[in-house]
Scaffold this motif. Structure first.
Motif, short mmCIF file in Angstrom:
data_model
loop_
_atom_site.label_atom_id
_atom_site.label_comp_id
_atom_site.label_asym_id
_atom_site.label_seq_id
_atom_site.Cartn_x
_atom_site.Cartn_y
_atom_site.Cartn_z
N GLY A 65 0.85 -1.17 0.00
CA GLY A 65 0.00 0.00 0.00
C GLY A 65 0.89 1.23 0.00
O GLY A 65 1.95 1.23 0.62
N LEU A 66 0.49 2.26 -0.70
CA LEU A 66 1.31 3.47 -0.82
C LEU A 66 0.45 4.70 -0.56
O LEU A 66 -0.66 4.80 -1.08
CB LEU A 66 1.92 3.58 -2.22
CG LEU A 66 2.67 4.88 -2.52
CD1 LEU A 66 4.05 4.84 -1.89
CD2 LEU A 66 2.78 5.09 -4.02
N ALA A 67 0.99 5.62 0.25
CA ALA A 67 0.33 6.90 0.49
C ALA A 67 1.38 8.00 0.40
O ALA A 67 2.49 7.83 0.90
CB ALA A 67 -0.34 6.93 1.85
N VAL A 68 1.01 9.10 -0.24
CA VAL A 68 1.88 10.27 -0.29
C VAL A 68 1.13 11.39 0.43
O VAL A 68 -0.01 11.71 0.08
CB VAL A 68 2.22 10.68 -1.74
CG1 VAL A 68 3.08 11.93 -1.75
CG2 VAL A 68 2.90 9.54 -2.48
N VAL A 69 1.79 11.97 1.43
CA VAL A 69 1.18 12.98 2.29
C VAL A 69 1.99 14.26 2.16
O VAL A 69 3.22 14.22 2.21
CB VAL A 69 1.18 12.49 3.76
CG1 VAL A 69 0.51 13.50 4.67
CG2 VAL A 69 0.51 11.12 3.86
N ASP A 70 1.31 15.40 1.98
CA ASP A 70 2.05 16.65 1.81
C ASP A 70 2.53 17.20 3.15
O ASP A 70 2.24 16.63 4.21
CB ASP A 70 1.25 17.69 1.02
CG ASP A 70 0.05 18.26 1.76
OD1 ASP A 70 -0.09 18.05 2.99
OD2 ASP A 70 -0.75 18.95 1.11
N ALA A 71 3.26 18.29 3.09
CA ALA A 71 3.85 18.87 4.29
C ALA A 71 2.78 19.35 5.28
O ALA A 71 3.05 19.50 6.47
CB ALA A 71 4.78 20.03 3.92
N ASP A 72 1.56 19.58 4.79
CA ASP A 72 0.45 20.00 5.66
C ASP A 72 -0.35 18.81 6.19
O ASP A 72 -1.42 18.99 6.77
CB ASP A 72 -0.49 20.94 4.90
CG ASP A 72 0.18 22.25 4.53
OD1 ASP A 72 1.02 22.73 5.33
OD2 ASP A 72 -0.11 22.79 3.45
N ASN A 73 0.15 17.57 5.94
CA ASN A 73 -0.46 16.34 6.44
C ASN A 73 -1.69 15.91 5.64
O ASN A 73 -2.49 15.11 6.10
CB ASN A 73 -0.80 16.47 7.93
CG ASN A 73 -1.06 15.13 8.58
OD1 ASN A 73 -0.46 14.13 8.22
ND2 ASN A 73 -1.96 15.11 9.54
N ARG A 74 -1.87 16.45 4.43
CA ARG A 74 -3.00 16.05 3.58
C ARG A 74 -2.58 14.89 2.68
O ARG A 74 -1.51 14.92 2.08
CB ARG A 74 -3.47 17.23 2.74
CG ARG A 74 -4.80 16.93 2.04
CD ARG A 74 -5.41 18.18 1.43
NE ARG A 74 -5.85 19.15 2.40
CZ ARG A 74 -7.01 19.13 3.04
NH1 ARG A 74 -7.85 18.15 2.85
NH2 ARG A 74 -7.33 20.09 3.88
N VAL A 75 -3.43 13.87 2.59
CA VAL A 75 -3.15 12.71 1.76
C VAL A 75 -3.39 13.09 0.30
O VAL A 75 -4.53 13.37 -0.09
CB VAL A 75 -4.03 11.50 2.15
CG1 VAL A 75 -3.70 10.30 1.27
CG2 VAL A 75 -3.85 11.17 3.62
N LEU A 76 -2.32 13.10 -0.49
CA LEU A 76 -2.41 13.50 -1.89
C LEU A 76 -2.67 12.34 -2.83
O LEU A 76 -3.32 12.50 -3.85
CB LEU A 76 -1.10 14.19 -2.32
CG LEU A 76 -0.68 15.43 -1.56
CD1 LEU A 76 0.67 15.91 -2.06
CD2 LEU A 76 -1.74 16.52 -1.70
N LEU A 77 -2.13 11.18 -2.48
CA LEU A 77 -2.17 10.04 -3.40
C LEU A 77 -2.14 8.74 -2.62
O LEU A 77 -1.38 8.63 -1.64
CB LEU A 77 -0.95 10.10 -4.33
CG LEU A 77 -0.69 8.92 -5.25
CD1 LEU A 77 -1.67 8.94 -6.41
CD2 LEU A 77 0.73 8.95 -5.77
N VAL A 78 -2.96 7.80 -3.02
CA VAL A 78 -2.91 6.44 -2.48
C VAL A 78 -3.11 5.48 -3.64
O VAL A 78 -3.67 5.85 -4.68
CB VAL A 78 -3.99 6.17 -1.40
CG1 VAL A 78 -3.81 7.08 -0.20
CG2 VAL A 78 -5.39 6.27 -1.97
N ASN A 79 -2.66 4.24 -3.47
CA ASN A 79 -2.97 3.22 -4.48
C ASN A 79 -4.06 2.30 -3.94
O ASN A 79 -4.46 2.39 -2.78
CB ASN A 79 -1.71 2.47 -4.90
CG ASN A 79 -1.10 1.63 -3.80
OD1 ASN A 79 -1.50 1.69 -2.64
ND2 ASN A 79 -0.10 0.83 -4.15
N ASP A 80 -4.54 1.42 -4.82
CA ASP A 80 -5.63 0.51 -4.43
C ASP A 80 -5.22 -0.40 -3.28
O ASP A 80 -6.02 -0.71 -2.40
CB ASP A 80 -6.06 -0.34 -5.63
CG ASP A 80 -6.75 0.47 -6.71
OD1 ASP A 80 -7.19 1.60 -6.43
OD2 ASP A 80 -6.84 -0.02 -7.86
N ARG A 81 -3.98 -0.82 -3.28
CA ARG A 81 -3.50 -1.73 -2.24
C ARG A 81 -3.55 -1.07 -0.86
O ARG A 81 -3.83 -1.73 0.14
CB ARG A 81 -2.08 -2.20 -2.58
CG ARG A 81 -1.58 -3.29 -1.69
CD ARG A 81 -2.31 -4.61 -1.93
NE ARG A 81 -1.70 -5.63 -1.08
CZ ARG A 81 -2.38 -6.44 -0.30
NH1 ARG A 81 -3.70 -6.43 -0.29
NH2 ARG A 81 -1.75 -7.32 0.44
#
Length: 199
Positions: A65-81
């Motif tokens: 599973g992958l999540a990308v979170v910005d410097a403000d703690n907002r989740v920008l991107l996730v994958n299906d996994r």
């Protein structure tokens, strides 16, 4: 006088014709430049679309599973996994939530156990401090159990831009094998210790 007037008109028409020819040449040059710029933009758009498609395919094929979170703690991107491993709805991610909100939802569901007991001890203080004023330093890699007994390895990396890239791996099989090896070693040790000396 008529001849002089005709000569002046002819002369002016010649200058006007030269001027129009120059303007037409400039317009043609400007059109060529615009066409080249448009072609370059279309090529860039095509490459961007190909890259986006390739990125989506790669994200779908990841076992983590992958999540990308910005410097403000907002989740920008996730994958299906990510959604599968953590049992989260896509609708939640569509709203670009804060990671602290995602974790609060998981805590409410009991995903971390009572008092975060399912989170490895080295990361427990970090997990409990998230969303508070006194957050502790990021723990780069830790494990935690899930409600259904799986073991997840959570790895976090802070990028130069301040974003957080976090992966979630299901390491249940590895964890079970390690526990089995440790149990077998413990059993073997107790058998050896119980043997009479001299054998």
């Amino acid at each position: 006088k008529l001849k002089d007037f005709a000569a002046q008109v002819t002369q002016r028409l010649g200058r006007l014709s030269d001027s129009l020819s120059g303007d037409l040449a400039s317009a043609a040059q400007a059109q060529r430049v615009a066409e080249q710029a448009l072609a370059a933009q279309q090529e860039a758009d095509t490459k961007l679309a190909e890259f986006s498609s390739l990125t989506r395919e790669a994200l779908k094929c990841m076992s983590q599973g992958l999540a990308v979170v910005d410097a403000d703690n907002r989740v920008l991107l996730v994958n299906d996994r990510f959604l599968q491993i953590l049992d989260l709805p896509q609708s939640l991610m569509d709203s670009l939530p804060f990671m602290s909100d995602v974790m609060a939802l998981q805590a409410q569901r009991g995903d971390f156990g009572e008092g975060h007991e399912w989170v490895s001890e080295d990361a427990r203080a970090y997990r409990q401090s998230l969303g508070t004023e006194e957050s502790t330093p990021l723990v780069p890699v830790y494990t935690r159990r899930t409600r259904d007994g799986r073991v997840l390895e959570v790895a976090s990396h802070r990028t130069e831009s301040g974003r957080l890239v976090r992966t979630y791996s299901d390491v249940t099989a590895h964890h079970q094998a390690t526990e089995q090896v440790q149990a077998t070693a413990g059993l073997l040790s107790s058998v050896v210790d119980s043997l009479p000396q001299g054998i």
